[in-house]
Scaffold this motif. Structure first.
Motif, PDB file in Angstrom:
ATOM      1  N   ASN A 101      11.897   8.847   2.095  1.00  0.00           N
ATOM      2  CA  ASN A 101      12.624   9.651   3.066  1.00  0.00           C
ATOM      3  C   ASN A 101      14.102   9.521   2.731  1.00  0.00           C
ATOM      4  N   PRO A 102      14.974  10.209   3.405  1.00  0.00           N
ATOM      5  CA  PRO A 102      16.398  10.153   3.050  1.00  0.00           C
ATOM      6  C   PRO A 102      17.021   8.762   3.119  1.00  0.00           C
ATOM      7  N   LYS A 103      16.394   7.837   3.842  1.00  0.00           N
ATOM      8  CA  LYS A 103      16.966   6.494   3.972  1.00  0.00           C
ATOM      9  C   LYS A 103      16.192   5.434   3.188  1.00  0.00           C
ATOM     10  N   THR A 104      15.331   5.839   2.270  1.00  0.00           N
ATOM     11  CA  THR A 104      14.539   4.890   1.499  1.00  0.00           C
ATOM     12  C   THR A 104      15.437   4.002   0.645  1.00  0.00           C
ATOM     13  N   VAL A 105      15.150   2.703   0.667  1.00  0.00           N
ATOM     14  CA  VAL A 105      15.910   1.725  -0.113  1.00  0.00           C
ATOM     15  C   VAL A 105      15.739   2.017  -1.605  1.00  0.00           C
ATOM     16  N   ASN A 106      16.834   1.903  -2.341  1.00  0.00           N
ATOM     17  CA  ASN A 106      16.802   2.076  -3.791  1.00  0.00           C
ATOM     18  C   ASN A 106      16.706   0.688  -4.423  1.00  0.00           C
ATOM     19  N   PHE A 107      15.642   0.424  -5.142  1.00  0.00           N
ATOM     20  CA  PHE A 107      15.423  -0.892  -5.729  1.00  0.00           C
ATOM     21  C   PHE A 107      15.875  -0.988  -7.188  1.00  0.00           C
ATOM     22  N   ASP A 130       0.815  -1.201   0.000  1.00  0.00           N
ATOM     23  CA  ASP A 130       0.000   0.000   0.000  1.00  0.00           C
ATOM     24  C   ASP A 130       0.856   1.260   0.000  1.00  0.00           C
ATOM     25  N   ILE A 131       1.935   1.276   0.785  1.00  0.00           N
ATOM     26  CA  ILE A 131       2.765   2.476   0.889  1.00  0.00           C
ATOM     27  C   ILE A 131       4.235   2.081   1.009  1.00  0.00           C
ATOM     28  N   LEU A 132       5.099   2.874   0.426  1.00  0.00           N
ATOM     29  CA  LEU A 132       6.534   2.667   0.557  1.00  0.00           C
ATOM     30  C   LEU A 132       7.135   3.929   1.155  1.00  0.00           C
ATOM     31  N   ARG A 133       7.674   3.803   2.350  1.00  0.00           N
ATOM     32  CA  ARG A 133       8.389   4.907   3.003  1.00  0.00           C
ATOM     33  C   ARG A 133       9.873   4.569   3.052  1.00  0.00           C
TER      34      ARG A 133
END
Length: 136
Positions: free
Chosen positions: A94-100, A61-64
């Motif tokens: 946010n600044p620490k969001t995983v890059n996929f 539903d949401i990705l933070r």
């Protein structure tokens, strides 16, 4: 790829999104992972399992932070599945969001949030308005 594509959510709360995506794409199947408690790793229920080489779209539903989807990606790949992309309803990085990347990533809406390095930099903190923690 769509007739063989499975849709996988990181918790049963993501099932409405997963089933909607599956129905819209006419994908093959929906799976979900779950935890008995917060200290455990994600796992699939008995009789729900990824087959080696199975193409999988991860949805939520949401990705933070991306923590849950990252854990789900490891689980699927550990079972031999091939993650082909990610999709969420709301993307609130946010600044620490995983890059996929390089996986394709789809979302319906992006929420911009402002982040401060400390309380002294925050205008609301300077005005004495209490901080509100959002659980992820």
């Amino acid at each position: 790829i769509i007739p063989q594509l499975s849709i996988v959510a990181p918790a049963n709360a993501g099932l409405p999104v997963a089933y909607s995506v599956c129905e819209s794409l006419r994908a093959h199947q929906v799976y979900w992972a779950e935890k008995e408690n917060e200290n455990e790793s994600l796992r699939f229920r008995q009789y729900l399992d990824i087959t080696p080489g199975e193409p999988v779209l991860l949805v939520d539903d949401i990705l933070r932070s991306g923590r849950r989807l990252s854990e789900l990606k490891r689980l699927v790949e550990g079972k031999g599945g091939q993650v082909v992309g990610l999709a969420v309803m709301i993307y609130q990085p946010n600044p620490k969001t995983v890059n996929f990347s390089p996986l394709p990533f789809y979302y319906l809406a992006e929420l911009d949030a402002t982040y401060y390095k400390d309380a002294a930099s925050c205008d609301l903190c300077k005005q004495g308005i209490p901080a509100e923690k959002v659980l992820i």
